[in-house]
Scaffold this active site. Structure first.
Site, PDB file in Angstrom:
ATOM      1  N   GLU A  29      16.249 -10.087 -14.061  1.00  0.00           N
ATOM      2  CA  GLU A  29      17.440  -9.615 -14.526  1.00  0.00           C
ATOM      3  C   GLU A  29      17.278  -8.715 -15.458  1.00  0.00           C
ATOM      4  OE1 GLU A  29      20.903 -12.177 -15.126  1.00  0.00           O
ATOM      5  OE2 GLU A  29      21.486 -10.956 -16.613  1.00  0.00           O
ATOM      6  N   ASP A  52      21.866  -5.768 -14.726  1.00  0.00           N
ATOM      7  CA  ASP A  52      23.048  -6.123 -15.764  1.00  0.00           C
ATOM      8  C   ASP A  52      23.404  -5.062 -16.568  1.00  0.00           C
ATOM      9  OD1 ASP A  52      24.713  -7.278 -17.526  1.00  0.00           O
ATOM     10  OD2 ASP A  52      23.224  -9.028 -18.184  1.00  0.00           O
ATOM     11  N   LYS A  97      29.530  -8.126 -16.153  1.00  0.00           N
ATOM     12  CA  LYS A  97      30.287  -8.506 -17.190  1.00  0.00           C
ATOM     13  C   LYS A  97      31.750  -7.781 -16.999  1.00  0.00           C
ATOM     14  CE  LYS A  97      26.697  -9.501 -20.386  1.00  0.00           C
ATOM     15  NZ  LYS A  97      25.562  -9.447 -19.589  1.00  0.00           N
ATOM     16  N   TRP A 126      28.519 -17.398 -16.697  1.00  0.00           N
ATOM     17  CA  TRP A 126      28.170 -18.069 -18.020  1.00  0.00           C
ATOM     18  C   TRP A 126      29.235 -17.757 -19.160  1.00  0.00           C
ATOM     19  CZ3 TRP A 126      28.187 -15.546 -23.024  1.00  0.00           C
ATOM     20  CH2 TRP A 126      27.378 -16.290 -23.969  1.00  0.00           C
TER      21      TRP A 126
HETATM   22  C1  0XW Z   1      23.944 -14.523 -20.772  1.00  0.00           C
HETATM   23  N1  0XW Z   1      24.856 -13.405 -21.095  1.00  0.00           N
HETATM   24  C2  0XW Z   1      25.679 -13.401 -20.073  1.00  0.00           C
HETATM   25  C3  0XW Z   1      25.342 -13.714 -22.495  1.00  0.00           C
HETATM   26  C4  0XW Z   1      24.990 -12.586 -23.584  1.00  0.00           C
HETATM   27  O1  0XW Z   1      25.717 -11.550 -23.581  1.00  0.00           O
HETATM   28  C5  0XW Z   1      23.582 -11.753 -22.857  1.00  0.00           C
HETATM   29  C6  0XW Z   1      24.117 -11.994 -21.362  1.00  0.00           C
HETATM   30  C7  0XW Z   1      23.015 -11.479 -20.161  1.00  0.00           C
HETATM   31  O2  0XW Z   1      22.821 -11.918 -19.108  1.00  0.00           O
HETATM   32  O3  0XW Z   1      22.408 -10.434 -20.826  1.00  0.00           O
HETATM   33 MG    MG Z   2      21.589 -10.267 -18.473  1.00  0.00          MG
END
Ligand code: 0XW
Ligand code: MG
Length: 366
Positions: free
Chosen positions: A217, A240, A264, A319
């Site tokens: 990733e 990401d 995100k 997550w």
């Molecule tokens: C695991 N996450 C989604 C939480 C932190 O913000 C970092 C991130 C990622 O995948 O980089």
């Molecule tokens: Mg990441």
């Protein structure tokens, strides 16, 4: 229904004694910003944005509040016809700053859902499931300790593990990946460098761990660097940090530079843009997560709602910061990871309403 009031709250989200360590920094507390939009009919919609420190992405907590302060007065009196119309209006109030606009986008989805008795997942196309997978992110630590935690999380029911690497000797990263694999046998492993590895190092990890089934990733800083080594890798690659917009996702897909994404919600600008990216990924059969960088119950609910609408074959999990944070905004309907899984909230809108006083007094009101 028109927007009558906008309130901004600042919330400290301390990690309960833990340190969340990634290649680009270690965190013991996060600074979250919550937006409350109140309609002229007396309904409240809630949104949130919580960058993970100021160096992880082109986003930071003070920037979020400054951007929201800039935009909020322009929202007062505006009719809420739908999230896309509000999003376009925001672009007319401020250029860029999508991670701050995301908090308003989430609040508008919540507001419309609460006003019409609809869950956000139904507004986003309809839930395919009542529960989604979470995954555990193993922060940078000693290899044996990381493997111990990995085994513990698999025993708790987590179906997927993300191993953080980068910013330390490559031998330690390779040892960690191998020890986690030997301790768990987990076939849903992701190795996340958060942009830290040189192309040379990605090739070394790929070769040294040829027998271990994982996906990289965001191994390198840019899409161009990843594209340079991609054809030489045996392991799949997910992007990401390099996907800051729908345009970035389209470019990555057209370049054929990745096999999936860690997404995100706030980085893409909210639930509306995230739903578009979900559909693009479905059209190209690309798996992805539905995460955010950090946040409380509001972000958590937003991630679970959009995740519930993803083709289950393509969902890589959600997550949440929740296991690291001691605090819930909504004591009646907190969003919690249980046995590595998340239940989709059942109430209208996001299904979350902060308790009276849980966020303190607003830091700004319009
Ligand atoms: C695991 N996450 C989604 C939480 C932190 O913000 C970092 C991130 C990622 O995948 O980089
Ligand atoms: Mg990441």
């Amino acid at each position: 229904m028109r927007i009558a009031e906008v309130h901004l709250y600042q919330v400290d989200l301390p990690l309960e004694g833990a340190v969340y360590r990634m290649s680009d920094g270690a965190h013991t507390a996060l600074d979250s910003t919550v937006v409350q939009i109140v309609s002229d009919t007396g309904v409240s919609g809630w949104g949130e944005t919580c960058p993970i420190g100021p160096t992880h992405a082109a986003a930071h907590a003070l920037g979020a509040r400054a951007a929201l302060t800039q935009m909020a007065p322009g929202l007062i009196g505006r009719e809420v016809t739908g999230p896309a119309a509000v999003r376009r209006a925001l672009h007319g109030l401020l250029h860029g700053h999508d991670y701050a606009k995301a908090a308003i986008d989430i609040a508008v989805h919540d507001l419309i859902g609460k006003a019409h008795g609809l869950r956000v997942c139904d507004m986003l196309g309809g839930a395919t499931t009542g529960e989604v997978d979470s995954y555990w992110s193993l922060t940078l630590d000693d290899p044996d300790e990381t493997a111990r935690v990995a085994a513990e999380k698999i025993a708790e029911g987590y179906p997927r593990l993300q191993i953080k690497v980068g910013g330390r000797p490559l031998e330690t990263d390779i040892e960690t990946i191998r020890k986690v694999w030997e301790a768990t046998g987990c076939t849903r492993l992701v190795v996340d460098a958060n942009r830290a590895l040189l192309t040379r190092d990605v090739l070394r990890v790929d070769r040294a761990c040829a027998d271990i089934p994982f996906a990289f990733e965001q191994p390198c800083a840019t899409v161009d660097e990843i594209a340079a080594v991609r054809a030489q890798l045996d392991h799949p690659v997910y992007l990401d940090e390099s996907t800051e917009s729908l345009g970035d996702v389209l470019r990555a897909i057209s370049l054929g530079v990745c096999d999936g994404f860690g997404l995100k919600v706030t980085r893409l600008g909210g639930l509306g843009p995230m739903a578009t990216v979900r559909d693009v990924c479905e059209a190209r059969s690309l798996p992805h997560t539905c995460d955010d960088s950090w946040g409380g119950d509001i972000i958590a609910a937003a991630c679970v709602h959009i995740a519930a609408t993803v083709d289950p074959r393509l969902l890589e999990g959600v997550w949440l910061a929740e296991p690291f944070v001691g605090l819930h905004y909504d004591s009646a309907y907190p969003v919690r990871v249980e046995g590595g899984r998340l239940r989709v909230p059942t109430g209208p809108g996001l299904g979350v309403v902060p308790d009276d006083g849980a966020l303190g007094a607003p830091v700004a009101s319009f």
